[in-house]
Design a protein around this motif. Structure first.
Motif, mmCIF file in Angstrom:
data_model
loop_
_atom_site.group_PDB
_atom_site.id
_atom_site.type_symbol
_atom_site.label_atom_id
_atom_site.label_comp_id
_atom_site.label_asym_id
_atom_site.label_seq_id
_atom_site.Cartn_x
_atom_site.Cartn_y
_atom_site.Cartn_z
ATOM 1 N N MET A 10 -5.260 7.605 -0.862
ATOM 2 C CA MET A 10 -4.196 8.082 0.349
ATOM 3 C C MET A 10 -3.025 7.309 0.038
ATOM 4 O O MET A 10 -2.451 6.619 -0.934
ATOM 5 N N GLY A 11 -1.900 8.685 0.093
ATOM 6 C CA GLY A 11 0.064 8.189 0.092
ATOM 7 C C GLY A 11 0.183 7.713 0.767
ATOM 8 O O GLY A 11 0.137 7.585 2.017
ATOM 9 N N LEU A 12 1.755 7.168 0.341
ATOM 10 C CA LEU A 12 2.390 7.332 1.488
ATOM 11 C C LEU A 12 3.248 7.764 2.255
ATOM 12 O O LEU A 12 3.016 7.522 3.181
ATOM 13 N N TYR A 13 2.961 8.671 2.562
ATOM 14 C CA TYR A 13 2.984 9.757 3.394
ATOM 15 C C TYR A 13 2.257 9.843 4.243
ATOM 16 O O TYR A 13 2.635 9.996 5.586
ATOM 17 N N LEU A 17 -4.122 -2.026 6.400
ATOM 18 C CA LEU A 17 -3.715 -2.792 6.172
ATOM 19 C C LEU A 17 -5.025 -3.918 5.615
ATOM 20 O O LEU A 17 -4.704 -4.153 4.225
ATOM 21 N N TRP A 18 -4.779 -4.220 7.025
ATOM 22 C CA TRP A 18 -6.633 -5.222 6.828
ATOM 23 C C TRP A 18 -7.623 -4.552 6.360
ATOM 24 O O TRP A 18 -7.854 -5.847 5.949
ATOM 25 N N GLU A 19 -7.615 -3.844 6.580
ATOM 26 C CA GLU A 19 -8.795 -3.186 5.242
ATOM 27 C C GLU A 19 -9.190 -3.804 4.003
ATOM 28 O O GLU A 19 -10.097 -3.537 3.166
ATOM 29 N N ASN A 20 -7.591 -3.037 4.207
ATOM 30 C CA ASN A 20 -7.477 -2.182 1.780
ATOM 31 C C ASN A 20 -7.051 -3.466 1.906
ATOM 32 O O ASN A 20 -6.626 -2.361 0.609
ATOM 33 N N GLY A 21 -5.895 -3.619 2.155
ATOM 34 C CA GLY A 21 -4.602 -3.801 1.491
ATOM 35 C C GLY A 21 -5.401 -4.974 0.050
ATOM 36 O O GLY A 21 -5.761 -6.396 1.008
ATOM 37 N N ILE A 22 -4.138 -4.870 -0.527
ATOM 38 C CA ILE A 22 -4.828 -6.841 -1.290
ATOM 39 C C ILE A 22 -3.376 -7.593 -0.817
ATOM 40 O O ILE A 22 -2.070 -7.028 -1.519
ATOM 41 N N ALA A 80 -0.145 -4.795 -1.805
ATOM 42 C CA ALA A 80 -0.525 -3.240 -2.372
ATOM 43 C C ALA A 80 -1.665 -2.822 -1.789
ATOM 44 O O ALA A 80 -2.624 -3.440 -1.694
ATOM 45 N N LEU A 81 -1.895 -1.229 -1.420
ATOM 46 C CA LEU A 81 -2.022 -0.985 -0.439
ATOM 47 C C LEU A 81 -1.978 0.861 -1.334
ATOM 48 O O LEU A 81 -1.314 1.531 -1.405
ATOM 49 N N TYR A 82 -3.225 0.980 -2.074
ATOM 50 C CA TYR A 82 -3.300 2.366 -2.099
ATOM 51 C C TYR A 82 -2.683 2.231 -3.477
ATOM 52 O O TYR A 82 -2.679 1.386 -4.660
ATOM 53 N N LYS A 98 7.567 1.948 -2.370
ATOM 54 C CA LYS A 98 6.933 2.480 -3.567
ATOM 55 C C LYS A 98 7.433 0.875 -5.162
ATOM 56 O O LYS A 98 7.498 0.428 -5.743
ATOM 57 N N THR A 99 9.522 1.236 -4.702
ATOM 58 C CA THR A 99 9.764 0.847 -5.031
ATOM 59 C C THR A 99 11.171 0.345 -4.701
ATOM 60 O O THR A 99 10.740 0.751 -3.135
ATOM 61 N N GLY A 100 12.024 -0.380 -5.449
ATOM 62 C CA GLY A 100 13.576 -0.592 -4.929
ATOM 63 C C GLY A 100 13.544 -2.069 -4.525
ATOM 64 O O GLY A 100 12.937 -2.696 -5.050
#
Length: 80
Positions: free
Chosen positions: A1-4, A18-23, A39-41, A63-65
């Motif tokens: 999955m992408g950010l969009y 986020l809670w299931e797949n985020g690191i 980090a998520l995807y 993603k950055t910034g």
């Protein structure tokens, strides 16, 4: 999955994802806030937390910034 695609999810589904797949990577603490970085995807999610009220105030995704820059000394994102 992408950010969009993530941003197109319902808010509840974003949190669940986020809670299931985020690191969890690290945090940044100020005088009255704590920010947890995940980090998520192929992007990052920052969760803002108020330790005094014990409540999550919100989240941001990127993603950055500038938001990512404040974590630059605490993690090596190339190892993620």
């Amino acid at each position: 999955m992408g950010l969009y695609e993530y941003m197109m999810l319902l808010e509840t589904n974003q949190w669940n994802n986020l809670w299931e797949n985020g690191i969890y990577l690290t945090n940044h603490i100020t005088s009255n806030r704590k920010y947890n970085l995940y980090a998520l995807y192929a992007f990052f999610v920052e969760v803002e937390y108020d330790p005094k009220t014990n409540k999550i105030l919100g989240k941001g995704h990127f993603k950055t910034g500038k938001t990512l820059d404040k974590y630059s000394g605490s993690i090596d994102i190339n190892k993620i």
